[in-house]
Write an enzyme that holds these catalytic residues in place. Structure first.
Site, PDB file in Angstrom:
ATOM      1  N   ASP A 141       9.030  -5.837   8.101  1.00  0.00           N
ATOM      2  CA  ASP A 141       8.007  -4.844   8.470  1.00  0.00           C
ATOM      3  C   ASP A 141       8.115  -4.432   9.934  1.00  0.00           C
ATOM      4  O   ASP A 141       7.399  -4.921  10.801  1.00  0.00           O
ATOM      5  CB  ASP A 141       6.592  -5.347   8.153  1.00  0.00           C
ATOM      6  CG  ASP A 141       6.217  -5.045   6.715  1.00  0.00           C
ATOM      7  OD1 ASP A 141       7.117  -4.662   5.931  1.00  0.00           O
ATOM      8  OD2 ASP A 141       5.029  -5.183   6.359  1.00  0.00           O
ATOM      9  N   LYS A 181       9.712   2.602   1.023  1.00  0.00           N
ATOM     10  CA  LYS A 181       8.509   2.512   1.861  1.00  0.00           C
ATOM     11  C   LYS A 181       8.070   3.929   2.224  1.00  0.00           C
ATOM     12  O   LYS A 181       8.834   4.690   2.807  1.00  0.00           O
ATOM     13  CB  LYS A 181       8.834   1.701   3.125  1.00  0.00           C
ATOM     14  CG  LYS A 181       7.627   1.513   4.038  1.00  0.00           C
ATOM     15  CD  LYS A 181       7.942   0.466   5.087  1.00  0.00           C
ATOM     16  CE  LYS A 181       6.845   0.354   6.130  1.00  0.00           C
ATOM     17  NZ  LYS A 181       7.175  -0.647   7.145  1.00  0.00           N
ATOM     18  N   GLY A 216      -0.414   6.219   1.441  1.00  0.00           N
ATOM     19  CA  GLY A 216       0.805   5.732   0.783  1.00  0.00           C
ATOM     20  C   GLY A 216       2.091   6.282   1.388  1.00  0.00           C
ATOM     21  O   GLY A 216       3.190   6.011   0.897  1.00  0.00           O
ATOM     22  N   ASP A 276       0.832 -11.347   6.588  1.00  0.00           N
ATOM     23  CA  ASP A 276       1.375 -10.471   5.534  1.00  0.00           C
ATOM     24  C   ASP A 276       2.686  -9.827   5.969  1.00  0.00           C
ATOM     25  O   ASP A 276       3.349  -9.166   5.168  1.00  0.00           O
ATOM     26  CB  ASP A 276       0.354  -9.392   5.137  1.00  0.00           C
ATOM     27  CG  ASP A 276      -0.152  -8.591   6.316  1.00  0.00           C
ATOM     28  OD1 ASP A 276      -0.695  -9.202   7.247  1.00  0.00           O
ATOM     29  OD2 ASP A 276       0.017  -7.366   6.324  1.00  0.00           O
ATOM     30  N   GLY A 304       0.810  -1.218   0.000  1.00  0.00           N
ATOM     31  CA  GLY A 304       0.000   0.000   0.000  1.00  0.00           C
ATOM     32  C   GLY A 304       0.837   1.259   0.000  1.00  0.00           C
ATOM     33  O   GLY A 304       0.354   2.351  -0.295  1.00  0.00           O
ATOM     34  N   ARG A 305       2.083   1.110   0.386  1.00  0.00           N
ATOM     35  CA  ARG A 305       2.955   2.298   0.417  1.00  0.00           C
ATOM     36  C   ARG A 305       4.412   1.945   0.151  1.00  0.00           C
ATOM     37  O   ARG A 305       5.298   2.777   0.364  1.00  0.00           O
ATOM     38  CB  ARG A 305       2.832   3.008   1.743  1.00  0.00           C
ATOM     39  CG  ARG A 305       3.038   2.085   2.940  1.00  0.00           C
ATOM     40  CD  ARG A 305       3.136   2.878   4.166  1.00  0.00           C
ATOM     41  NE  ARG A 305       3.089   2.018   5.348  1.00  0.00           N
ATOM     42  CZ  ARG A 305       3.251   2.470   6.559  1.00  0.00           C
ATOM     43  NH1 ARG A 305       3.454   3.754   6.750  1.00  0.00           N
ATOM     44  NH2 ARG A 305       3.208   1.656   7.586  1.00  0.00           N
ATOM     45  N   ARG A 311      14.402   0.213   1.671  1.00  0.00           N
ATOM     46  CA  ARG A 311      14.698  -1.109   2.230  1.00  0.00           C
ATOM     47  C   ARG A 311      15.339  -1.983   1.158  1.00  0.00           C
ATOM     48  O   ARG A 311      15.071  -1.814  -0.032  1.00  0.00           O
ATOM     49  CB  ARG A 311      13.414  -1.820   2.661  1.00  0.00           C
ATOM     50  CG  ARG A 311      12.532  -1.053   3.548  1.00  0.00           C
ATOM     51  CD  ARG A 311      11.523  -1.966   4.220  1.00  0.00           C
ATOM     52  NE  ARG A 311      10.406  -2.350   3.395  1.00  0.00           N
ATOM     53  CZ  ARG A 311       9.294  -2.897   3.876  1.00  0.00           C
ATOM     54  NH1 ARG A 311       9.197  -3.118   5.173  1.00  0.00           N
ATOM     55  NH2 ARG A 311       8.299  -3.244   3.090  1.00  0.00           N
TER      56      ARG A 311
HETATM   57  P1  AMP Z   1       1.389  -2.856   8.162  1.00  0.00           P
HETATM   58  O1  AMP Z   1       0.547  -2.880   9.401  1.00  0.00           O
HETATM   59  O2  AMP Z   1       2.327  -1.679   8.088  1.00  0.00           O
HETATM   60  O3  AMP Z   1       2.076  -4.142   7.910  1.00  0.00           O
HETATM   61  O4  AMP Z   1       0.381  -2.618   6.935  1.00  0.00           O
HETATM   62  C1  AMP Z   1      -0.721  -3.457   6.638  1.00  0.00           C
HETATM   63  C2  AMP Z   1      -1.248  -3.087   5.286  1.00  0.00           C
HETATM   64  O5  AMP Z   1      -1.667  -1.730   5.253  1.00  0.00           O
HETATM   65  C3  AMP Z   1      -0.253  -3.225   4.141  1.00  0.00           C
HETATM   66  O6  AMP Z   1      -0.952  -3.647   3.013  1.00  0.00           O
HETATM   67  C4  AMP Z   1       0.266  -1.815   3.983  1.00  0.00           C
HETATM   68  O7  AMP Z   1       0.751  -1.576   2.695  1.00  0.00           O
HETATM   69  C5  AMP Z   1      -0.981  -1.003   4.265  1.00  0.00           C
HETATM   70  N1  AMP Z   1      -0.682   0.353   4.757  1.00  0.00           N
HETATM   71  C6  AMP Z   1      -0.196   0.700   5.976  1.00  0.00           C
HETATM   72  N2  AMP Z   1      -0.066   2.029   6.063  1.00  0.00           N
HETATM   73  C7  AMP Z   1      -0.446   2.551   4.889  1.00  0.00           C
HETATM   74  C8  AMP Z   1      -0.542   3.871   4.359  1.00  0.00           C
HETATM   75  N3  AMP Z   1      -0.197   4.946   5.068  1.00  0.00           N
HETATM   76  N4  AMP Z   1      -0.982   4.011   3.088  1.00  0.00           N
HETATM   77  C9  AMP Z   1      -1.345   2.945   2.349  1.00  0.00           C
HETATM   78  N5  AMP Z   1      -1.295   1.682   2.796  1.00  0.00           N
HETATM   79  C10 AMP Z   1      -0.857   1.475   4.044  1.00  0.00           C
HETATM   80 MG    MG Z   2       3.096  -4.995   6.626  1.00  0.00          MG
END
Ligand code: AMP
Ligand code: MG
Length: 492
Positions: A264, A111, A124, A254, A91-92, A174
Site C-alpha cells: 500500500d 487498485k 472506489g 491494515d 474499498g477500491r 498490482r
Molecule cells: P489506505 O489509506 O489507502 O490504506 O486506505 C484505507 C482504507 O480506505 C482501505 O479500506 C481502502 O480500501 C479505503 N479507501 C481508500 N480510498 C478509497 C476510495 N477512494 N474508495 C473506497 N475506499 C477507499
Molecule cells: Mg491500505
C-alpha cells in the site's frame, strides 16, 4: 472475453464468502496505457503480446473480465493511527484472482477499479498521480532488493474523480503472492470468528510458508510459527526500510503484509536530506509514522497481530516470547545492513557507535542521504590511489571538522577490511537512484499532459538502481529547492 488465457488457480479466492465478496470491477471509460512493466511481465512468464493486446488493456482497466477471472474484494479491519478503526476492507482494490506463474501463485489486483461492498464513503477510484507513485515505487523497491508487492501496469482514462480538486482516474494492476494483511486476522478475531482466523492461518502457512507447512504442527503451534515467521520478515523489512531511508507514511495494521512485503504505497518518501524525525505523510500531524519511529510501530503492529491470534495460541506467554525476539532481530539485522553499507566485512563492538555518530552528523547538517552513501562508496573504491578521494563526501557537510574526525575513525575501522572488495560491494548496496519525491512529481506532471515517457524511463532506471545510467545523471542529484514544498497526504 479476451484473447489472453491465464492459468487461474484460486487459493485465497477459494476460502469462501466469509473472506471475500464477488465484485466485478466498474469499467474505466476510454482506457489508455499509462505504464507497462515488461520486466515483470517476463518474470511472470506472461505472453510478450500482453501489452499490445487491446483486450488486455480493457481487462486491466476493469472494462472486461479476463476469461476465468472471478473478481473479489476481501474484508479486513485494522488499527489506523493507533486507534481501532473497525471494518475496512478492499474499498477500491478488486482481485481478479490468483494465477500460476513462473514466480509461483500470484494474485492480480486492480487498485482503483470502482466501488466494492467495503468502499464505505469512498468512490472506489484511484487518481493518476497516486497510481504512478505506487507503480514506480513498488518496482523501485524491488530493484533495491526490498520485499514488496509488484506492479504490472497502469491504465488511465479521461474520467475525472474528485479529491481536493478534479483529477484523472487510473488503475494500477498490482501483483503479489498474497495481499493478506495483519488486518485480515484482526477482523475475524474482532467479530469472534475464530474458525476464520484458524482458516487464514492454515491458508497463509500452506500456500506461502512452505518450510512451516512441511512440519506436523497443531493449530496452536502453527499460529505461533506464523507469528514467528511474520515477526522475522517484518524485522527484516524494517531494517531494509531504515537502511535505504524509506518512509512508508501510513503503517496502519491494515497496511501491514502478513508476508512482510512493503504494501500500500500512499504518501511514502525516500529521504533526501537526512532527518530522523521526518514525517512524509501530510495527514500525520503527530508524527506517529515518522522515519525513526517505523521499527517501533512495526513492533506495535505485530502486537496487534499476536492479539488477533491469541484465541488460537491461547498462552499469552508463548506469544510474548515470539514478540520479544523482534527486540534483538530488528537491531541485529539493521546493524548488519549498516555494516554492509559501510563496506565492513567483519563485526566490531564499536560499529553501532560509529553508525550512530554518523547519523547525528547527517541529521545536524541535513546531509542528502542517498548521495552520501553513493559518494562514500566511490570514495572507498578510489581511496587507495587518490589522497582526496573523500573530499566529495566531506563537501556534503557543513560541520566539516566533525566530519573529518568521523572519516578518520572510519578509515581506521576500514583497515581491518579488504578495501578493494569493500568499495565494489558498497556500490552494490548503496543505490545511485531512488524514487525521490521530486522525480515522481516530474513524471506525474508530464503524465498529466499525456506524456508518459518519463514514467517509463524512470521505471527502467529504478529497476537497476545500482547501475550508473550516465544518461540520467540528473536523477541521481540533490532534490531541487521546490521539492521540499511537495505535500503528500493520504488523499489518493
Ligand atoms: P489506505 O489509506 O489507502 O490504506 O486506505 C484505507 C482504507 O480506505 C482501505 O479500506 C481502502 O480500501 C479505503 N479507501 C481508500 N480510498 C478509497 C476510495 N477512494 N474508495 C473506497 N475506499 C477507499
Ligand atoms: Mg491500505
Amino acid at each position: 472475453m479476451t484473447n489472453i488465457t491465464l492459468d487461474w488457480q484460486p487459493k485465497f479466492g477459494n476460502l469462501g464468502e466469509t473472506f471475500a465478496t464477488v465484485c466485478p470491477p466498474t469499467p474505466l471509460p476510454d482506457p489508455i496505457w499509462v505504464a507497462q512493466n515488461e520486466a515483470l511481465r517476463d518474470e511472470l512468464g506472461l505472453h510478450k503480446q500482453l501489452f499490445t493486446d487491446e483486450s488486455f488493456l480493457l481487462a486491466m482497466a476493469g472494462s472486461t473480465l479476463l476469461d476465468g477471472s472471478k473478481p473479489k474484494a476481501s474484508v479486513y479491519s485494522g488499527h489506523q493511527f493507533g486507534v481501532w478503526a473497525g471494518q475496512l476492507g478492499d474499498g477500491r482494490a478488486i482481485s481478479l484472482g490468483e494465477i500460476h506463474t513462473r514466480l509461483g501463485i500470484q494474485d492480480i489486483q486492480l487498485k482503483g477499479a470502482g466501488p466494492t461492498p467495503y468502499s464505505r464513503r469512498g468512490d472506489g477510484r484511484a487518481v493518476l498521480r497516486s497510481s504512478i507513485r505506487e507503480f514506480l515505487c513498488s518496482e523501485a523497491m524491488f530493484g533495491l532488493g526490498i520485499p514488496t508487492t509488484r506492479a504490472l501496469c497502469v491504465t488511465g482514462s479521461p474520467a475525472k474523480v474528485y479529491r481536493e480538486e478534479l483529477e484523472s482516474a487510473a488503475v494500477v494492476a498490482r501483483v503479489s503472492p498474497s495481499f493478506v494483511r495483519f488486518g485480515h486476522f484482526e477482523h475475524f478475531a474482532s467479530i469472534g470468528n475464530i474458525d476464520a482466523v484458524r482458516l487464514l492461518v492454515h491458508h497463509v502457512v500452506n500456500e506461502h510458508m512452505p518450510s512451516l507447512a512441511d512440519q506436523t504442527l497443531d493449530d496452536k503451534q502453527l499460529a505461533l510459527a506464523l507469528l514467528n515467521e511474520t515477526t522475522h520478515r517484518t524485522a527484516s523489512l524494517m531494517a531494509h526500510w531504515q537502511a535505504v531511508g524509506f518512509c512508508h507514511g501510513v503503517m496502519n495494521t491494515d497496511n501491514m503484509s502478513i508476508l512482510g512485503l512493503t504494501l500500500d504505497y500512499g504518501p511514502f518518501q525516500f529521504l533526501d536530506g537526512f532527518n530522523a524525525n521526518h514525517i512524509c505523510n501530510h495527514s500525520d500531524g503527530q508524527g506517529r509514522y515518522a522515519y525513526a519511529k517505523q521499527p517501533q510501530i512495526a513492533y506495535w503492529n505485530l502486537f496487534c497481530l499476536a492479539q488477533a491470534l491469541m484465541p488460537i495460541i491461547q498462552e499469552q506467554e508463548l506469544a510474548l516470547q515470539v514478540l520479544e525476539t523482534y527486540k534483538s532481530l530488528y537491531p541485529n539485522t539493521y546493524d548488519m545492513r549498516m555494516r554492509t553499507k559501510l563496506g565492513l566485512t567483519d563485526t566490531q563492538a564499536n560499529d553501532r557507535a560509529l553508525v550512530q555518530d554518523l547519523f547525528s552528523l547527517m541529521d545536524k547538517d541535513r546531509v542528502d542521504y542517498p548521495l552520501f552513501w553513493r559518494r562514500l562508496s566511490h570514495a572507498v573504491c578510489e581511496s587507495s590511489k587518490n589522497a582526496h578521494a573523500f573530499d566529495p563526501v566531506r563537501d556534503l557537510f557543513i560541520h566539516r571538522d566533525d566530519m573529518d574526525a568521523w572519516l578518520k575513525r572510519y578509515a581506521l575501522r576500514l583497515e581491518t577490511c579488504d578495501k578493494n572488495r569493500a568499495g565494489a560491494d558498497m556500490l552494490r548496496v548503496n543505490p545511485k537512484f531512488v524514487l525521490r519525491n521530486h522525480l515522481g512529481e516530474l513524471a506525474i506532471r508530464q503524465a498529466k499532459t499525456g506524456d508518459y515517457s518519463m514514467v517509463q524511463s524512470l521505471l527502467q532506471v529504478l529497476q537497476t538502481p545500482f547501475d550508473e545510467h550516465p544518461m540520467h545523471e540528473a536523477w541521481a542529484g540533490l532534490a531541487p529547492e521546490w521539492a521540499s514544498g511537495i505535500e503528500i497526504s493520504c488523499s489518493s
